[in-house]
Motif scaffolding. Structure first.
Motif, short mmCIF file in Angstrom:
data_model
loop_
_atom_site.label_atom_id
_atom_site.label_comp_id
_atom_site.label_asym_id
_atom_site.label_seq_id
_atom_site.Cartn_x
_atom_site.Cartn_y
_atom_site.Cartn_z
N SER A 163 0.73 -1.27 -0.07
CA SER A 163 -0.07 -0.02 0.09
C SER A 163 1.00 1.26 -0.04
CB SER A 163 -0.79 0.06 1.30
OG SER A 163 -1.78 -1.07 1.04
N GLU A 164 2.10 1.21 0.67
CA GLU A 164 3.04 2.28 0.85
C GLU A 164 3.37 2.65 -0.72
OE1 GLU A 164 6.43 1.69 3.03
OE2 GLU A 164 6.86 3.88 2.91
N TRP A 165 3.69 1.81 -1.42
CA TRP A 165 4.15 2.21 -3.08
C TRP A 165 3.01 2.81 -3.40
CZ3 TRP A 165 3.31 1.18 -8.05
CH2 TRP A 165 4.22 1.25 -8.88
N PHE A 166 1.76 2.47 -3.45
CA PHE A 166 0.80 3.25 -4.10
C PHE A 166 0.50 4.59 -3.38
CE2 PHE A 166 0.25 -1.05 -5.88
CZ PHE A 166 -0.13 -0.85 -7.22
N GLU A 167 0.51 4.50 -2.02
CA GLU A 167 0.53 5.91 -1.46
C GLU A 167 1.56 6.88 -1.76
OE1 GLU A 167 0.76 4.51 2.68
OE2 GLU A 167 -1.58 3.90 2.61
N ARG A 168 2.72 6.14 -2.10
CA ARG A 168 4.05 7.23 -2.54
C ARG A 168 3.46 7.89 -3.87
NH1 ARG A 168 6.60 10.48 -2.58
NH2 ARG A 168 8.74 10.70 -2.70
N LEU A 169 2.67 6.92 -4.63
CA LEU A 169 2.29 7.67 -6.15
C LEU A 169 1.23 8.47 -5.87
CD1 LEU A 169 1.99 4.25 -8.55
CD2 LEU A 169 4.03 5.96 -8.08
N ALA A 170 0.39 8.21 -4.87
CA ALA A 170 -0.68 9.32 -4.55
C ALA A 170 -0.15 10.68 -3.96
CB ALA A 170 -1.76 8.73 -3.59
N GLN A 171 0.96 10.68 -3.41
CA GLN A 171 1.70 11.78 -2.87
C GLN A 171 2.19 12.49 -4.21
OE1 GLN A 171 4.54 10.54 0.07
NE2 GLN A 171 2.98 9.70 1.39
N LEU A 172 2.80 11.90 -5.17
CA LEU A 172 3.51 12.21 -6.42
C LEU A 172 2.55 12.96 -7.11
CD1 LEU A 172 6.12 9.50 -6.82
CD2 LEU A 172 6.66 11.97 -6.49
N MET A 173 1.08 12.31 -7.28
CA MET A 173 0.20 12.95 -7.90
C MET A 173 -0.08 14.38 -7.62
SD MET A 173 -3.22 11.09 -9.03
CE MET A 173 -4.28 11.68 -10.41
N LYS A 174 0.13 14.79 -6.27
CA LYS A 174 -0.04 16.08 -5.75
C LYS A 174 0.90 16.83 -6.20
CE LYS A 174 -2.84 14.88 -1.65
NZ LYS A 174 -3.04 14.76 -0.22
N VAL A 175 2.24 16.30 -6.16
CA VAL A 175 3.41 17.13 -6.66
C VAL A 175 3.49 17.37 -7.94
CG1 VAL A 175 5.93 17.02 -7.04
CG2 VAL A 175 4.84 15.73 -4.59
N LEU A 219 -3.76 7.60 -15.84
CA LEU A 219 -3.34 6.38 -15.04
C LEU A 219 -1.83 6.05 -15.46
CD1 LEU A 219 -6.41 4.40 -15.69
CD2 LEU A 219 -5.66 5.04 -13.53
N GLN A 220 -1.79 6.33 -16.81
CA GLN A 220 -0.24 6.00 -17.23
C GLN A 220 0.82 6.75 -16.38
OE1 GLN A 220 1.10 3.68 -19.65
NE2 GLN A 220 2.80 4.18 -18.39
N GLU A 221 0.50 8.35 -16.27
CA GLU A 221 1.30 9.07 -15.74
C GLU A 221 1.43 8.77 -14.16
OE1 GLU A 221 3.38 11.08 -17.02
OE2 GLU A 221 2.67 11.72 -19.17
N PHE A 222 0.23 8.32 -13.43
CA PHE A 222 0.30 7.81 -12.25
C PHE A 222 1.27 6.88 -12.11
CE2 PHE A 222 -1.41 4.82 -9.06
CZ PHE A 222 -1.57 5.76 -7.94
N ILE A 223 1.66 5.89 -12.89
CA ILE A 223 2.47 4.81 -12.79
C ILE A 223 3.58 5.24 -13.04
CG2 ILE A 223 3.17 2.37 -13.71
CD1 ILE A 223 0.69 2.27 -11.75
N ASN A 224 3.84 6.14 -14.06
CA ASN A 224 5.07 6.70 -14.47
C ASN A 224 5.98 7.51 -13.29
OD1 ASN A 224 4.60 5.67 -16.93
ND2 ASN A 224 4.50 7.67 -18.07
N ALA A 225 5.02 7.84 -12.50
CA ALA A 225 5.76 8.91 -11.34
C ALA A 225 6.42 7.90 -10.53
CB ALA A 225 4.73 9.55 -10.42
N SER A 226 6.66 6.55 -10.46
CA SER A 226 7.12 5.44 -9.75
C SER A 226 8.88 5.79 -10.09
CB SER A 226 6.82 4.05 -10.04
OG SER A 226 7.03 3.58 -11.27
N ALA A 227 9.00 6.31 -11.15
CA ALA A 227 10.56 6.55 -11.30
C ALA A 227 11.01 7.55 -10.41
CB ALA A 227 10.73 7.11 -12.71
N ALA A 228 10.29 8.14 -9.55
CA ALA A 228 10.93 9.26 -9.09
C ALA A 228 11.39 8.93 -7.65
CB ALA A 228 9.66 10.25 -8.56
#
Lengths: 162, 396
Positions: A19-31, A146-155
């Protein structure tokens, strides 16, 4: 499009699946709000399932609720929760891992053969499904977001257990 | 000879009939016929102005929904927010206001003096309404994009000749077919009364989407080598859509079936794209297309759910679909579409057979998706669908 992360969090590795991994993506969506505002609203509940990502190689699922330009809720989901999701993307851990690693190598941009649509269109290795075709079509309506949501994992760095 | 006398001596130019003589004469006649209506209004206004008098009748709020203010939600002031205000959100089952007077305005007392717009013929709500149309309209506005600016055109790479030709042929097909999804709603847009403004607004976004799709595929082809071959099979499919006898039938054929299949082609296009530019184009387009498909599903559902005789309405739709599916199938079996997709799927002209096999699997999936969407609309085509579940080339 290259995504941005807050520097202090960029170096901390996060396990996948969690869940933490997806929460991290959720935070990045705000960024990355400006990027998502440019793409437009996204209103859906997406379930991500790792078919062998749970204890004993059982399925592991998380539901992400998207509202407007944010992921407002991330929660682990069990078999009884599936109706809450508009659609489910399910794949093996190996498939998710390969996709995430390719996106990381591309600094937030997957290569031609590792986009969500590429991997899911033939029905394998990612299967997109829903009990309602109208709700399944939300995966297409919001595909770029959705693609950009996942792409943010590179951060941030991802590690894979097992 | 002075300048003035030279001009006076010139013979007049031969009189020529106006190029639009009959149309202008008809227009003159029509408005003279109604002169007692509009000329009375004109005279009344002129008289009041001459007297230096003000009317200020429009400040009277007795019959208005005045003062019940719309409040914005987190994403701004949407049609849903406005429709929640009493007096504005109720759509009539049958529109009787066949002019431009806004729903929710004070208009009853002016009805006798207002003209009738004869073109407003789609007066029943259930001939165009869908329960998701407000959501889709807001979403469409929020997710607009710009084919000039949002595609990374400078990254377009040169492809091997066979792949570039296949890409350009696929783009030629899409350039040829996309704007039927603009022309068809345009054909009906002006027939929908203003009381159904949400439907009209959504259809306008569909027009804009299709203009952009036509634009982006035309640009991609010409940037990559050029437009290639038009195709008669495509044209018959487009004619079947544009000539559909009713709005709901045409919307079924265009939005639910046609755009559903084109959505699959866009998804395939993203999958088989050989450049990031092409991937971006197809990903953007498939989002727009999915909105149109969603409207088609629920428009058909709403029509059937509210049909006075559902059984007869379903049977009539089946009769229409029996023909429509076959004509659409003509397009989706054209070499100018199937072969370039196979080349892109396979990875080259020498791998076209492998591409055809892959396309066969996608065909089956696309037809199943179509049938699922029909099911969702309450229109069971499974026993009557005339499109083969297996691709025509996979049945040998």
């Amino acid at each position: 499009m290259e995504t941005q992360a807050e520097p202090e969090q960029a170096e901390r590795a996060v396990a996948f699946p969690s869940s933490e991994w997806f929460e991290r993506l959720a935070q990045l969506m705000k960024v990355n709000r400006a990027l998502h505002e440019h793409l437009g609203y996204i209103d859906c509940v997406a379930q991500f399932t790792v078919l062998d990502g749970g204890l004993g190689g059982k399925p592991w699922s998380v539901q992400v609720t998207f509202e407007e330009f944010e992921a407002t809720d991330v929660r682990e989901a069990g078999p009884d929760d599936v109706a809450r999701a508009d659609f489910t993307l399910e794949a093996s851990l190996a498939t998710w891992r390969e996709m995430i690693e390719v996106i990381a190598r591309g600094r937030g941009r997957p290569d031609l053969t590792h986009t969500l649509n590429y991997l899911s269109h033939p029905g394998t290795p990612i299967r997109v499904w829903s009990q309602d075709p109208l709700r399944k079509d939300l995966f297409f309506r919001y595909n770029q977001s959705l693609q950009e949501f996942i792409n943010a994992s590179a951060a941030f760095r991802t590690f894979f257990e097992g | 000879m002075s300048q003035a006398s030279r001009i006076e001596s010139l013979r007049p130019l031969p009189s020529s009939r106006s190029m639009n003589e009959e149309e202008v004469a008809r227009y003159e006649s029509e408005f003279k016929q109604y002169a007692t209506k509009w000329a009375e209004i004109l005279d009344r206004n002129a008289d009041r102005m001459k007297r230096g008098s003000y009317s200020l009748h429009w400040m009277n709020t007795d019959k208005a929904a005045w003062g019940k203010r719309a409040k914005p939600s987190s994403r701004g002031l949407t049609y849903t927010d406005v429709n929640h205000v009493p007096g504005y959100g109720v759509l009539p089952e049958k529109a009787t206001w066949l002019n431009f007077a806004p729903r929710g305005s004070v208009r009853d007392e002016y009805a006798a003096e207002m003209p009738i717009v004869d073109d407003y013929t789609l007066v029943n709500r259930d001939e165009s309404w869908a329960d998701n149309v407000v959501t889709l309209y807001e979403e469409a506005k929020a997710r607009q994009w710009n084919a000039t600016r949002d595609i990374p055109w400078s990254e377009l790479e040169r492809l091997p000749d066979d792949l570039e030709k296949a890409t350009c042929q696929l783009c030629t097909f899409l350039t040829e077919v996309e704007f039927v999804a603009g022309d068809f709603p345009a054909k009906w847009l002006y027939r929908i009364p203003q009381d159904f403004l949400e439907v009209k607004s959504f259809l306008v976004t569909q027009l804009m989407d299709e203009a952009r799709h036509q634009e982006v595929f035309r640009k991609r082809a010409i940037a990559g080598g050029g437009l290639l071959h038009a195709s008669p099979g495509f044209e018959w499919a487009l004619k079947a859509i544009i000539d559909a006898p009713t709005h709901t039938m045409g919307t079924f054929l265009l939005n639910l079936l046609g755009e559903g299949l084109v959505l699959s082609i866009f998804r395939s296009g993203e999958m088989i794209a050989k450049t990031h530019v092409d991937k971006e184009i197809f990903r953007r387009c498939l989002q727009d297309e999915a909105r149109h498909v969603s409207y088609g599903e629920l428009e058909l559902k709403n029509y059937l759910d509210h049909a006075p005789n559902r059984e007869a309405a379903v049977e009539e739709m089946h009769r229409f679909a029996d023909v429509g599916e076959q004509v659409i199938l003509t397009s989706f079996t054209e070499a100018a579409l199937v072969e370039p997709v196979a080349i892109l799927l396979g990875g080259g002209l020498d791998k076209i057979d492998r591409g055809m096999e892959g396309q066969g699997r996608l065909w089956k999936m696309s037809v199943e998706e179509y049938l699922q969407r029909c099911d969702r609309a309450g229109f069971d085509r499974r026993g009557r669908c005339t499109i083969p579940i297996e691709s025509p080339w996979g049945q040998n």
